[in-house]
Motif scaffolding. Structure first.
Motif, PDB file in Angstrom:
ATOM      1  N   SER A  18       0.824  -1.214   0.000  1.00 29.99           N
ATOM      2  CA  SER A  18       0.000   0.000   0.000  1.00 29.99           C
ATOM      3  C   SER A  18       0.857   1.262   0.000  1.00 29.99           C
ATOM      4  CB  SER A  18      -0.918   0.011   1.223  1.00 29.99           C
ATOM      5  OG  SER A  18      -1.771  -1.110   1.244  1.00 29.99           O
ATOM      6  N   GLN A  19       2.048   1.151   0.529  1.00 25.62           N
ATOM      7  CA  GLN A  19       2.943   2.310   0.621  1.00 25.62           C
ATOM      8  C   GLN A  19       3.760   2.543  -0.651  1.00 25.62           C
ATOM      9  OE1 GLN A  19       5.178   1.120   4.071  1.00 25.62           O
ATOM     10  NE2 GLN A  19       3.641   1.900   5.522  1.00 25.62           N
ATOM     11  N   GLN A  20       3.614   1.643  -1.648  1.00 23.05           N
ATOM     12  CA  GLN A  20       4.401   1.781  -2.872  1.00 23.05           C
ATOM     13  C   GLN A  20       3.746   2.710  -3.892  1.00 23.05           C
ATOM     14  OE1 GLN A  20       7.465   0.387  -2.498  1.00 23.05           O
ATOM     15  NE2 GLN A  20       6.484  -0.078  -0.515  1.00 23.05           N
ATOM     16  N   ASN A  21       2.515   3.125  -3.595  1.00 19.37           N
ATOM     17  CA  ASN A  21       1.801   4.083  -4.447  1.00 19.37           C
ATOM     18  C   ASN A  21       1.573   3.584  -5.872  1.00 19.37           C
ATOM     19  OD1 ASN A  21       1.604   6.080  -2.360  1.00 19.37           O
ATOM     20  ND2 ASN A  21       3.755   6.627  -2.742  1.00 19.37           N
ATOM     21  N   VAL A  22       1.398   2.267  -6.005  1.00 18.47           N
ATOM     22  CA  VAL A  22       0.996   1.672  -7.286  1.00 18.47           C
ATOM     23  C   VAL A  22      -0.091   0.645  -6.993  1.00 18.47           C
ATOM     24  CG1 VAL A  22       3.239   2.023  -8.412  1.00 18.47           C
ATOM     25  CG2 VAL A  22       2.798  -0.117  -7.155  1.00 18.47           C
ATOM     26  N   PRO A  23      -0.989   0.383  -7.953  1.00 21.46           N
ATOM     27  CA  PRO A  23      -2.013  -0.648  -7.738  1.00 21.46           C
ATOM     28  C   PRO A  23      -1.371  -2.019  -7.548  1.00 21.46           C
ATOM     29  CG  PRO A  23      -2.593   0.754  -9.597  1.00 21.46           C
ATOM     30  CD  PRO A  23      -1.171   1.074  -9.238  1.00 21.46           C
ATOM     31  N   PHE A  24      -1.906  -2.786  -6.597  1.00 14.57           N
ATOM     32  CA  PHE A  24      -1.368  -4.126  -6.362  1.00 14.57           C
ATOM     33  C   PHE A  24      -2.507  -5.122  -6.186  1.00 14.57           C
ATOM     34  CE2 PHE A  24      -2.041  -2.481  -2.125  1.00 14.57           C
ATOM     35  CZ  PHE A  24      -2.391  -3.572  -1.341  1.00 14.57           C
ATOM     36  N   GLY A  25      -2.164  -6.397  -6.366  1.00 13.84           N
ATOM     37  CA  GLY A  25      -3.146  -7.454  -6.216  1.00 13.84           C
ATOM     38  C   GLY A  25      -2.636  -8.536  -5.283  1.00 13.84           C
ATOM     39  N   VAL A  26      -3.541  -9.443  -4.917  1.00 11.49           N
ATOM     40  CA  VAL A  26      -3.216 -10.512  -3.972  1.00 11.49           C
ATOM     41  C   VAL A  26      -3.699 -11.846  -4.532  1.00 11.49           C
ATOM     42  CG1 VAL A  26      -3.624 -11.447  -1.672  1.00 11.49           C
ATOM     43  CG2 VAL A  26      -3.322  -8.982  -1.975  1.00 11.49           C
ATOM     44  N   MET A  27      -2.847 -12.863  -4.461  1.00 12.55           N
ATOM     45  CA  MET A  27      -3.213 -14.239  -4.786  1.00 12.55           C
ATOM     46  C   MET A  27      -2.957 -15.083  -3.544  1.00 12.55           C
ATOM     47  SD  MET A  27      -1.589 -14.687  -8.626  1.00 12.55           S
ATOM     48  CE  MET A  27      -1.699 -16.476  -8.543  1.00 12.55           C
ATOM     49  N   ALA A  28      -4.034 -15.682  -3.004  1.00 10.15           N
ATOM     50  CA  ALA A  28      -3.886 -16.454  -1.767  1.00 10.15           C
ATOM     51  C   ALA A  28      -5.074 -17.398  -1.625  1.00 10.15           C
ATOM     52  CB  ALA A  28      -3.793 -15.519  -0.565  1.00 10.15           C
ATOM     53  N   VAL A  29      -4.995 -18.289  -0.642  1.00 14.71           N
ATOM     54  CA  VAL A  29      -6.116 -19.189  -0.378  1.00 14.71           C
ATOM     55  C   VAL A  29      -7.249 -18.394   0.264  1.00 14.71           C
ATOM     56  CG1 VAL A  29      -4.645 -21.224  -0.160  1.00 14.71           C
ATOM     57  CG2 VAL A  29      -5.198 -19.866   1.874  1.00 14.71           C
ATOM     58  N   ASP A  30      -8.426 -18.986   0.280  1.00 15.06           N
ATOM     59  CA  ASP A  30      -9.632 -18.266   0.702  1.00 15.06           C
ATOM     60  C   ASP A  30      -9.547 -17.772   2.149  1.00 15.06           C
ATOM     61  OD1 ASP A  30     -10.801 -18.582  -1.782  1.00 15.06           O
ATOM     62  OD2 ASP A  30     -11.786 -20.458  -1.233  1.00 15.06           O
ATOM     63  N   THR A  31      -8.935 -18.572   3.027  1.00 17.06           N
ATOM     64  CA  THR A  31      -8.863 -18.133   4.428  1.00 17.06           C
ATOM     65  C   THR A  31      -8.034 -16.857   4.571  1.00 17.06           C
ATOM     66  OG1 THR A  31      -7.018 -19.676   4.735  1.00 17.06           O
ATOM     67  CG2 THR A  31      -9.209 -20.433   5.417  1.00 17.06           C
ATOM     68  N   VAL A  32      -6.975 -16.742   3.792  1.00 18.28           N
ATOM     69  CA  VAL A  32      -6.151 -15.530   3.832  1.00 18.28           C
ATOM     70  C   VAL A  32      -6.903 -14.358   3.234  1.00 18.28           C
ATOM     71  CG1 VAL A  32      -4.068 -14.438   2.923  1.00 18.28           C
ATOM     72  CG2 VAL A  32      -3.964 -16.771   3.828  1.00 18.28           C
ATOM     73  N   LEU A  33      -7.554 -14.576   2.115  1.00 19.53           N
ATOM     74  CA  LEU A  33      -8.314 -13.492   1.487  1.00 19.53           C
ATOM     75  C   LEU A  33      -9.420 -12.999   2.421  1.00 19.53           C
ATOM     76  CD1 LEU A  33      -8.638 -14.778  -2.196  1.00 19.53           C
ATOM     77  CD2 LEU A  33      -7.080 -13.029  -1.311  1.00 19.53           C
ATOM     78  N   GLY A  34     -10.020 -13.937   3.164  1.00 22.49           N
ATOM     79  CA  GLY A  34     -11.064 -13.551   4.111  1.00 22.49           C
ATOM     80  C   GLY A  34     -10.543 -12.658   5.213  1.00 22.49           C
ATOM     81  N   GLN A  35      -9.311 -12.893   5.648  1.00 27.72           N
ATOM     82  CA  GLN A  35      -8.709 -12.070   6.697  1.00 27.72           C
ATOM     83  C   GLN A  35      -8.344 -10.679   6.197  1.00 27.72           C
ATOM     84  OE1 GLN A  35      -5.388 -14.438   7.942  1.00 27.72           O
ATOM     85  NE2 GLN A  35      -6.680 -16.078   8.785  1.00 27.72           N
ATOM     86  N   LEU A  36      -8.284 -10.537   4.869  1.00 28.92           N
ATOM     87  CA  LEU A  36      -7.916  -9.247   4.276  1.00 28.92           C
ATOM     88  C   LEU A  36      -9.127  -8.518   3.714  1.00 28.92           C
ATOM     89  CD1 LEU A  36      -4.740 -10.395   2.293  1.00 28.92           C
ATOM     90  CD2 LEU A  36      -4.803  -9.287   4.536  1.00 28.92           C
ATOM     91  N   SER A  37     -10.315  -8.943   4.097  1.00 27.89           N
ATOM     92  CA  SER A  37     -11.539  -8.412   3.493  1.00 27.89           C
ATOM     93  C   SER A  37     -11.732  -6.922   3.731  1.00 27.89           C
ATOM     94  CB  SER A  37     -12.762  -9.178   4.008  1.00 27.89           C
ATOM     95  OG  SER A  37     -12.855  -9.070   5.427  1.00 27.89           O
ATOM     96  N   ASP A  38     -11.119  -6.393   4.782  1.00 30.41           N
ATOM     97  CA  ASP A  38     -11.291  -4.963   5.075  1.00 30.41           C
ATOM     98  C   ASP A  38     -10.141  -4.120   4.514  1.00 30.41           C
ATOM     99  OD1 ASP A  38      -9.401  -6.022   6.751  1.00 30.41           O
ATOM    100  OD2 ASP A  38      -9.937  -4.781   8.476  1.00 30.41           O
ATOM    101  N   VAL A  39      -9.264  -4.769   3.729  1.00 32.58           N
ATOM    102  CA  VAL A  39      -8.123  -4.069   3.148  1.00 32.58           C
ATOM    103  C   VAL A  39      -8.439  -3.712   1.704  1.00 32.58           C
ATOM    104  CG1 VAL A  39      -5.673  -4.226   2.566  1.00 32.58           C
ATOM    105  CG2 VAL A  39      -6.538  -5.339   4.639  1.00 32.58           C
ATOM    106  N   ARG A  40      -8.067  -2.508   1.305  1.00 31.87           N
ATOM    107  CA  ARG A  40      -8.337  -2.070  -0.058  1.00 31.87           C
ATOM    108  C   ARG A  40      -7.115  -2.332  -0.941  1.00 31.87           C
ATOM    109  NH1 ARG A  40     -10.794   3.843  -0.379  1.00 31.87           N
ATOM    110  NH2 ARG A  40     -11.016   3.112  -2.533  1.00 31.87           N
ATOM    111  N   PHE A  41      -7.307  -3.193  -1.929  1.00 37.87           N
ATOM    112  CA  PHE A  41      -6.275  -3.374  -2.949  1.00 37.87           C
ATOM    113  C   PHE A  41      -6.981  -3.528  -4.287  1.00 37.87           C
ATOM    114  CE2 PHE A  41      -6.637  -7.181  -0.242  1.00 37.87           C
ATOM    115  CZ  PHE A  41      -7.267  -8.069  -1.101  1.00 37.87           C
ATOM    116  N   LYS A  42      -6.221  -3.467  -5.354  1.00 41.43           N
ATOM    117  CA  LYS A  42      -6.807  -3.367  -6.687  1.00 41.43           C
ATOM    118  C   LYS A  42      -7.657  -4.573  -7.043  1.00 41.43           C
ATOM    119  CE  LYS A  42      -7.477  -1.426 -10.685  1.00 41.43           C
ATOM    120  NZ  LYS A  42      -8.236  -0.174 -10.800  1.00 41.43           N
ATOM    121  N   ASP A  43      -7.139  -5.777  -6.772  1.00 37.67           N
ATOM    122  CA  ASP A  43      -7.862  -6.978  -7.172  1.00 37.67           C
ATOM    123  C   ASP A  43      -7.304  -8.169  -6.404  1.00 37.67           C
ATOM    124  OD1 ASP A  43      -9.713  -8.518  -8.488  1.00 37.67           O
ATOM    125  OD2 ASP A  43      -9.128  -7.850 -10.492  1.00 37.67           O
ATOM    126  N   GLN A  44      -8.041  -9.275  -6.446  1.00 40.43           N
ATOM    127  CA  GLN A  44      -7.603 -10.487  -5.768  1.00 40.43           C
ATOM    128  C   GLN A  44      -7.935 -11.699  -6.633  1.00 40.43           C
ATOM    129  OE1 GLN A  44     -10.112 -10.226  -2.221  1.00 40.43           O
ATOM    130  NE2 GLN A  44     -11.364 -11.905  -2.992  1.00 40.43           N
TER     131      GLN A  44
END
Length: 339
Positions: free
Chosen positions: A253-279
């Motif tokens: 988030s501090q790199q000032n460029v859009p980023f995405g996340v690839m992870a298993v569902d449990t990890v993505l669920g823990q990041l549900s309140d985080v804003r990123f470009k796509d998952q």
């Protein structure tokens, strides 16, 4: 050239193209391959041109019978027969010494060995039989990009460059085959895959795993050993454990460029309140992550805004060894670290 999308009922038409020296992408259980008549050097040269593949990167020869291997190989060992009985058709490629001039150097990269595989896909086995020749079959993608696991992936990279692709839906395994070298005294795994070292050793006894780094002037004995592979447009960073994702996301988030996340569902669920470009979901385990790794990397290639992809790492054991082999190459060995 217009690239045709063949159905599984049009194998004879696709085989006719192959016999005429054209390129046809075919499905396997691992990834989609780019097929050409392995006995036609001019056709094989087209494979290198279509992919932009280095000419010293040898090709795997796909067969529909053990008799075909015996026709080209300089004798087959008991180990070969044991591995065939255990794993063919399937995700295991076997390197064997060749009879003199059995295959053109454009197939072998100038080596005196060749890699053989019988894929576990009925459509492609029927295609090889209909063509009447073995087929070279590197992954049907632009060289260096993530391997294709659907016909759409093939068309994204090679539309207009090849005669056709046989659409058999998504592949099941998602990672290329294990490669084992039987041309040496002690068999050695040159590329890990879903057929693990442990599974092979239960069949033929102790083997080795390759740790040799191929030099710039050296010809690799198997694909994936020398050149850059599996890289999307964005920079991939491997996140070693689920616990490190919050820190990794904060850093991205501090790199000032859009980023995405690839992870298993449990990890993505823990990041549900985080804003990123796509998952992109890797499912629920290392097995599903392996099946969908290349699909996820290609998913982000369709979103050129994304400049960083955080991808979940797994332990290097079992299928995880093959998954991490591909992911580390995709990332250029770049790991996120909070230290």
């Amino acid at each position: 050239m217009e690239t045709k999308r063949y159905t599984v009922e049009q194998i004879e038409q696709a085989a006719a193209d192959l016999k005429a020296g054209e390129l046809i992408s075919f499905p396997t259980e691992t990834v989609y391959g780019l097929g050409a008549d392995a006995t036609n050097p001019e056709a094989v040269k087209k494979v290198y041109a279509a992919k932009g593949r280095p000419s010293d990167n040898p090709l795997i020869v796909h067969v529909a019978s053990v008799a075909t291997v015996e026709h080209y190989a300089a004798g087959v060992s008991d180990r070969f027969k044991q591995l065939v009985d255990a794993f063919w058709p399937g995700s295991l490629t076997i390197i064997l010494p060749l009879k003199h001039a059995a295959l053109d150097s454009v197939v072998t990269g100038g080596l005196k060995t060749a890699a053989f595989r019988m894929p576990n896909n009925a459509v492609t086995l029927d295609l090889i039989k209909a063509a009447g020749v073995p087929l070279v079959g590197p992954s049907a993608n632009t060289s260096g990009k993530p391997s294709p696991t659907t016909a759409d992936h093939v068309l994204h990279d090679l539309n207009g460059k090849i005669a056709g692709v046989i659409d058999d839906g998504p592949t099941g395994v998602g990672l290329e085959s294990t490669v084992i070298d039987l041309s040496v005294a002690t068999p050695v795994i040159l590329r890990p895959g879903v057929v693990t070292q442990e599974a092979i050793e239960r069949v033929i006894g102790p083997i080795m795993t390759n740790h040799h780094k191929v030099g710039a002037a050296e010809t690799p004995k198997a694909p994936g050993m020398k050149y850059k592979h599996y890289a999307p447009n964005a920079q991939v960073y491997i996140v070693p454990t689920p616990d490190e994702f919050p820190a990794a996301v904060k850093w991205a988030s501090q790199q000032n460029v859009p980023f995405g996340v690839m992870a298993v569902d449990t990890v993505l669920g823990q990041l549900s309140d985080v804003r990123f470009k796509d998952q992109f979901s890797l499912g629920d385990s290392v097995v599903t992550a392996s099946q969908h790794l290349f699909e996820g990397l290609r998913y982000f290639d369709l979103n050129p805004e994304v400049k960083i992809i955080l991808v979940q790492g797994f332990a290097k054991e079992g299928v995880g060894l093959a998954y991490m082999n591909r992911l580390e190459k995709s990332a250029g060995q770049q790991y996120f670290t909070s230290k």
